[in-house]
Design an enzyme around this catalytic site. Structure first.
Site, mmCIF file in Angstrom:
data_model
loop_
_atom_site.group_PDB
_atom_site.id
_atom_site.type_symbol
_atom_site.label_atom_id
_atom_site.label_comp_id
_atom_site.label_asym_id
_atom_site.label_seq_id
_atom_site.Cartn_x
_atom_site.Cartn_y
_atom_site.Cartn_z
ATOM 1 N N ASP A 62 18.918 45.178 0.738
ATOM 2 C CA ASP A 62 18.245 46.342 0.164
ATOM 3 C C ASP A 62 18.043 47.438 1.201
ATOM 4 O OD1 ASP A 62 17.911 46.154 -2.580
ATOM 5 O OD2 ASP A 62 16.217 44.791 -2.411
ATOM 6 N N ARG B 128 8.389 34.264 -1.174
ATOM 7 C CA ARG B 128 8.361 35.673 -1.585
ATOM 8 C C ARG B 128 7.753 35.768 -2.976
ATOM 9 N NH1 ARG B 128 13.979 38.733 -2.013
ATOM 10 N NH2 ARG B 128 14.145 37.523 -3.932
ATOM 11 N N HIS C 86 36.398 42.255 -8.195
ATOM 12 C CA HIS C 86 35.244 41.365 -8.086
ATOM 13 C C HIS C 86 35.680 39.928 -7.841
ATOM 14 C CE1 HIS C 86 32.202 44.250 -10.154
ATOM 15 N NE2 HIS C 86 32.252 44.403 -8.856
ATOM 16 N N GLU D 40 12.436 46.258 3.447
ATOM 17 C CA GLU D 40 13.605 46.586 2.630
ATOM 18 C C GLU D 40 13.771 48.084 2.442
ATOM 19 O OE1 GLU D 40 13.841 43.387 -0.778
ATOM 20 O OE2 GLU D 40 11.752 43.905 -0.358
ATOM 21 N N CYS E 112 16.468 37.966 6.474
ATOM 22 C CA CYS E 112 16.821 37.076 5.372
ATOM 23 C C CYS E 112 17.923 37.656 4.504
ATOM 24 C CB CYS E 112 15.594 36.759 4.510
ATOM 25 S SG CYS E 112 14.807 38.199 3.766
#
Length: 798
Positions: free
Chosen positions: A712, A596, A453, A688, A759
């Site tokens: 997504d 959103r 990570h 999505e 986006c």
């Protein structure tokens, strides 16, 4: 467009072949005639089912029929006898391998190839398996592959060296075919290294059969009105590593002929080049308090309270870090710290800590014992991904220990004179990379890997990193000059003046490119052929909006309102929301603002919102689904937005839409609160889910715009949770099947005069931008720091 019919004895086989074909073919019509109905699911073929399938997808451009076994051919031939002569003339039975042929035929049909070309390409699909085509068993002639014409005078040629490990494999081949579909030119490609004959560049299979791999030289020949553009676009594709991500050892800039002698070789964890003074990260290790096992129950209760308080404080700190990373680098990077939050509530960690507390250990000791139970098996695993996850457990533990003994852990103690520093460590914790001071220009680690990570966060932040350097790195002392080549995966300690000059030139070139992009950041993003693309910013606060405008953003393409709702015990009321939204709208002064609505659930739970436990929250009550289920929360937000819409232009976007019913319910709730105020706003949806993309034709007449959330969408297309490192190979938003869905949305939207934005993080990927623009995307919304670079990339497009 040519359509396809798949005839198989097995329904399951036909459905699998169709799924693979649709990945290449997008919206190419495909019908199945597979299995028998009596008894249900029986193996076999039926001529009447074949006839019905042909009628279902019949096209004046033609129908290509592919069959799996001998009797399937007989059924197909029988079906043809029931067609009238005019339709029969437009149907071809393909003597092609069933699965490979279906994929090849779909790819050709998608780009508008003729029926003869589709059939020829399907039948050629078996050659790479050594399958010799059989004699046609159809009463109709099967067309031979169209021979390439002799290149006319004036043919333009160029040779390219392939930079990527796999060379021209399936994905680059598909990109080449798609790229040429809009250009008027006869194009061939030959593998100079292997001495191959020229191959038709519009043929997926012909390109694959070149056997072109990394380092091979290929020659592209083009003749026709767009010949020069063909070579330009091939050059751009080569510059983008043929669309493949950089591999270990791959290079993306000006490079030396070989790794310099004396270089410390490691793993290319994050690309880029940097030069600075070495600084070792020294950490003080908190010492657990030595306590007796004879603690009283009262002492155990006290230690339990200390641990719970530290866990809560660490949760606040990690949540804030997640929010910071999301704003700076995107949701995927922030998902690392969402996983850290989950670790705090891990039942195994809690149970082991409770056991230690009951045995008389201190809070520090109990936590360390519990963490060891989780981390040690991971650290000893042979799987690099699992070993990397041990670092996450240890990082979370350090965050909690820091709250139990605040003076025990030191922050980065670095020089304050802005000297460029290369931070060195045994390995890096994700939280350390997320909080790097501005003067840290690169990272080096003795251990660690490119799948950690820490490496992911370094890449997200654009910080060059070389990990896995080994014991040799320990010979480097604080203050020594280091050159970190994250492209080549090596470190130069005490480099010569010549090497320093070489890398200084590279850095200067990159800085010049960045400065040029920044200087032009406030100019429109327009391709050389005149296509304008809006470049907006993803934000989560007023500060983000200010930074976006400073970076040249044309507007805001995604305002994540959930940041108003996180880390609190109660939701924001209407007045607080109204002022937050209004401040940003006023700042933008009429520029586009896409807000959103609340997007929580799944990886973004809310402490004040009691939700039922879900086995798979990513497929559960989240986004618009949650808002519709909790109208008392949703209506407050919509009223606040409606009040802003009375004063400023506003776009309202609903997330996680899957059905028309959900969209219509959300629109009705908006109209219910907006109508009394006389408020008007453009209403759109985020794409999505595959369901939304596949129904774009149904949504397009009703919505005002679409915005594709590629993070997504990719996750749901491949059924692979994007925060799971073991599934990182599936987290590929640049995959042809994802691009095909984006193209479908663009086509549906433009047919009704609506615009489409992207986006997700793909919009900031310079490798993907040419494809997105070519597919018809009208707006790219990216992190503020990426705006200038994205605009520069667009302006370089033909």
């Amino acid at each position: 467009m040519v359509s396809l019919v798949l005839v198989s004895h097995s329904r399951a086989l036909a459905e699998g072949a169709a799924a693979l074909a649709r990945e290449m073919g997008g919206d190419v019509p495909i019908a199945l005639a597979a299995g028998l109905d009596d008894p249900p699911g029986a193996i076999g073929t039926d001529a009447m089912k074949v006839l019905a399938a042909i009628e279902q997808v019949y096209s004046e451009d033609g129908v290509a029929v592919l069959m799996d076994l001998g009797s399937a051919v007989l059924s197909a031939e029988t079906a043809l006898e029931f067609l009238d002569e005019e339709r029969r003339a437009r149907v071809r039975l393909c003597n092609a391998p069933f699965v490979e042929g279906a994929i090849a035929a779909a790819a050709q049909a998608r780009i508008g190839a003729s029926l003869e070309q589709v059939v020829a390409e399907a039948e050629a699909a078996g050659r790479d398996k050594g399958i010799a085509p059989q004699q046609p068993r159809s009463p109709h002639e099967v067309a031979e592959p169209t021979p390439l014409a002799v290149p006319p005078e004036g043919t333009l040629k160029a040779q390219f060296t392939l930079p990527n490990v796999l060379g021209i494999h399936a994905r680059p081949a598909a990109r080449i075919v798609q790229m040429l579909s809009t250009l008027q030119a006869e194009v061939t490609v030959r593998n100079v290294t292997l001495g191959s004959a020229p191959a038709n560049a519009r043929s997926l299979n012909a390109l694959l059969l070149l056997g072109a791999r990394k380092g091979h030289v290929v020659e592209v020949s083009a003749a026709g009105p767009d010949a020069a553009r063909v070579l330009d676009q091939f050059q751009a594709l080569i510059a983008e590593n043929l669309g493949d991500p950089p591999e270990e050892g791959a290079t993306t800039g000006v490079v030396l002929a070989a790794v310099p002698e004396g270089a410390l070789k490691g793993i290319a964890a994050s690309p880029g080049v940097a030069m600075g003074k070495a600084h070792w990260l020294h950490r003080a290790t908190p010492q657990a308090q030595a306590e007796s096992h004879a603690n009283t129950p009262r002492n155990a209760a006290h230690e339990r309270q200390r641990l719970e308080r530290a866990l809560a404080q660490a949760r606040e700190r990690i949540a804030a870090l997640s929010e910071h990373v999301a704003r700076a680098h995107g949701a995927s990077a922030a998902a690392i710290f969402q996983a850290h939050l989950s670790l705090l509530d891990d039942p195994a960690l809690r149970a082991e800590a409770e056991r230690a507390l009951s045995e008389g250990f201190s809070a520090e000791q109990a936590l360390q014992r519990a963490a060891a139970q989780l981390a040690e098996p991971l650290a000893q695993s042979e799987d690099a991904l699992l070993r990397a996850r041990a670092a996450d457990v240890n990082d979370v533990v350090q965050q909690v220990l820091a709250q139990l003994a605040p003076s025990a852990l030191e922050e980065h103690q670095l020089s304050a004179d802005n000297t460029p520093l290369v931070l060195c460590a045994e390995a890096f914790a994700p939280s350390e990379v997320a909080r790097l001071p501005a003067n840290v220009v690169a990272l080096c680690a003795v251990g660690d890997s490119a799948v950690s990570h820490a490496a992911i966060l370094a890449r997200a932040a654009g910080v060059p990193a070389v990990f896995g350097v080994g014991e040799a790195l320990r010979t480097v002392g604080d203050g020594h000059t280091l050159i970190v080549d994250g492209d080549g995966g090596f470190v130069l300690a005490a480099p010569s003046a010549t090497l320093q000059a070489h890398y200084a030139e590279r850095l200067a070139q990159r800085d010049q490119q960045r400065r040029a992009a920044q200087q032009a950041a406030h100019l429109p993003a327009q391709t050389r052929s005149g296509k304008r693309v809006e470049v907006a910013a993803n934000i989560g606060s007023l500060e983000d909006a200010q930074r976006a405008l400073e970076q040249g953003a044309d507007g805001v393409g995604l305002f994540r309102t959930e940041f108003l709702f996180l880390d609190r015990t109660a939701p924001p009321d209407e007045e607080e929301q109204y002022h937050a939204y209004r401040a940003i709208a006023a700042l933008l002064q009429g520029r586009r603002l896409v807000v959103r609505t609340l997007d929580v659930g799944g990886d973004k739970p809310l402490a004040w919102l009691a939700l039922p436990k879900e086995n798979n929250p990513f497929l559960g009550l989240r986004g618009l689904r949650l808002c519709l289920a909790r109208p008392e929360v949703f209506q407050v937000q919509l009223r606040a937005l409606a009040r802003v819409a009375c004063e400023f232009p506003l776009h309202v976007m609903f997330p996680m839409v899957s059905t028309l019913e959900e969209w219509r319910a959300a629109r009705a709730m908006w109209e219910e609160v907006a109508a009394p105020l006389g408020a008007r706003a453009a209403l759109g949806i985020m794409v999505e889910t595959p369901a939304a993309a596949l129904q774009a034709e149904l949504f397009a007449p009703e919505v005002d715009f679409f915005s594709v959330g590629t993070n997504d969408l990719t996750q749901y297309v491949f059924a692979a949770e994007r925060g799971n490192p073991a599934l990182a190979h599936l987290n590929d938003a640049f995959h042809p099947v994802v691009l095909a869905l984006i193209e479908r949305v663009c086509q549906a939207a433009h047919a009704h005069g609506k615009w489409v934005g992207v986006c997700g993080e793909l919009g900031a990927d310079t490798r993907a931008i040419p494809a997105l623009v070519a597919l018809g995307v009208d707006e790219l919304s990216v992190a503020p720091a990426a705006v200038a670079r994205v605009k520069q990339t667009i302006r370089a497009l033909p």
